[in-house]
Design an enzyme around this catalytic site. Sequence first.
Site, mmCIF file in Angstrom:
data_model
loop_
_atom_site.group_PDB
_atom_site.id
_atom_site.type_symbol
_atom_site.label_atom_id
_atom_site.label_comp_id
_atom_site.label_asym_id
_atom_site.label_seq_id
_atom_site.Cartn_x
_atom_site.Cartn_y
_atom_site.Cartn_z
ATOM 1 N N SER A 108 -4.564 -12.781 -0.093
ATOM 2 C CA SER A 108 -4.188 -11.990 1.079
ATOM 3 C C SER A 108 -4.814 -12.493 2.379
ATOM 4 O O SER A 108 -4.143 -12.477 3.426
ATOM 5 C CB SER A 108 -4.549 -10.520 0.850
ATOM 6 O OG SER A 108 -3.879 -10.018 -0.292
ATOM 7 N N GLY A 157 -16.086 -3.255 1.579
ATOM 8 C CA GLY A 157 -15.023 -3.068 2.553
ATOM 9 C C GLY A 157 -14.758 -1.621 2.895
ATOM 10 O O GLY A 157 -14.326 -1.316 4.023
ATOM 11 N N ASP A 182 -7.210 -3.193 -1.419
ATOM 12 C CA ASP A 182 -6.826 -3.542 -2.794
ATOM 13 C C ASP A 182 -8.055 -3.875 -3.641
ATOM 14 O O ASP A 182 -8.265 -5.017 -4.037
ATOM 15 C CB ASP A 182 -5.822 -4.698 -2.807
ATOM 16 C CG ASP A 182 -6.366 -5.952 -2.131
ATOM 17 O OD1 ASP A 182 -7.323 -5.842 -1.352
ATOM 18 O OD2 ASP A 182 -5.849 -7.053 -2.412
#
Length: 304
Positions: A108, A157, A182
Amino acid sequence: MFSYRHAFHAGNHADVLKHTTLIATLRHLMLKEPSITLVDTHAGAGLYRLDGDYAEKGGEAADGIVKLMAALRPAAGEAAASSPALDEYLDLIAGFNPSGSLRVYPGSPFVMQSLMRTESRDRLKLFELHPTDSRTLNANIAQLDAGRQIAVSLQDGFEGLKPLLPPPPSATGSKRALVLIDPSYELKSDYAKVSACIQECIKRFPTGTYLVWYPIIPRAEAHDLPRRLKTLCNNAKRPWLHATLNIGQKDLGPNERQGLTASGMFVVNPPHTLKAELLTALPLLVNVLGRGRGKAQTLENGGA
């Protein structure tokens, strides 16, 4: 908590769904001139070798990008019928493999970086807590020589995202952000963290675009997550879109495991074009990647 390595799963069917959705979303957002802040809360290593030990051990790309590329972009003969969203996805993957041999798969971070605009001063913030993957990510990003446009942090994160919202204003004064969430979901607590994170995101910056990937597995938390996200969006009067892809069960050999067969993408504040793009892409993915009983796809939307 550091047992998960995405290198074992790079290019699988879940990545196909995630990155097709991400590219279709980001392509639309990039049509507007003001700069945008991009965030990946669980960035991984950024780039993966499909011919490396990790990917070959899992072999998951064979039921994902390898199968899709062979069907829609065969080495010999004409390309098969595709869709705009899948074409853009396959074009991006092909760009990382100029020799024509499918050896590299962009995670990503590199998918987002490929769509960034230098002239618009877009910014990309990457978080990765796994120490080895974080070092690899830093090394991969360093090759881009992107300077301050891309920042990598060895940090959770979920926590690192909070001070980034709302994002700084662009030169025109507008504030724009896209966040991909994710985690590995190896810990059951990740599901609750995702819900809490989206709730906080909507509170801090209600107009941001938030993409959540999750596995569809026999676990109550996995089935509750999209319902919780729908409720959060509906209560906040924010539009949402929910897509799932199930490639079905395969016939197993004596030493084989079924592995992950389905996953979902939940998008908060999706572009108005995303539903139409996935309506054509998802049936194609089922047709090409489907391998047995249970293969299916769903697409729904709601909210304001």
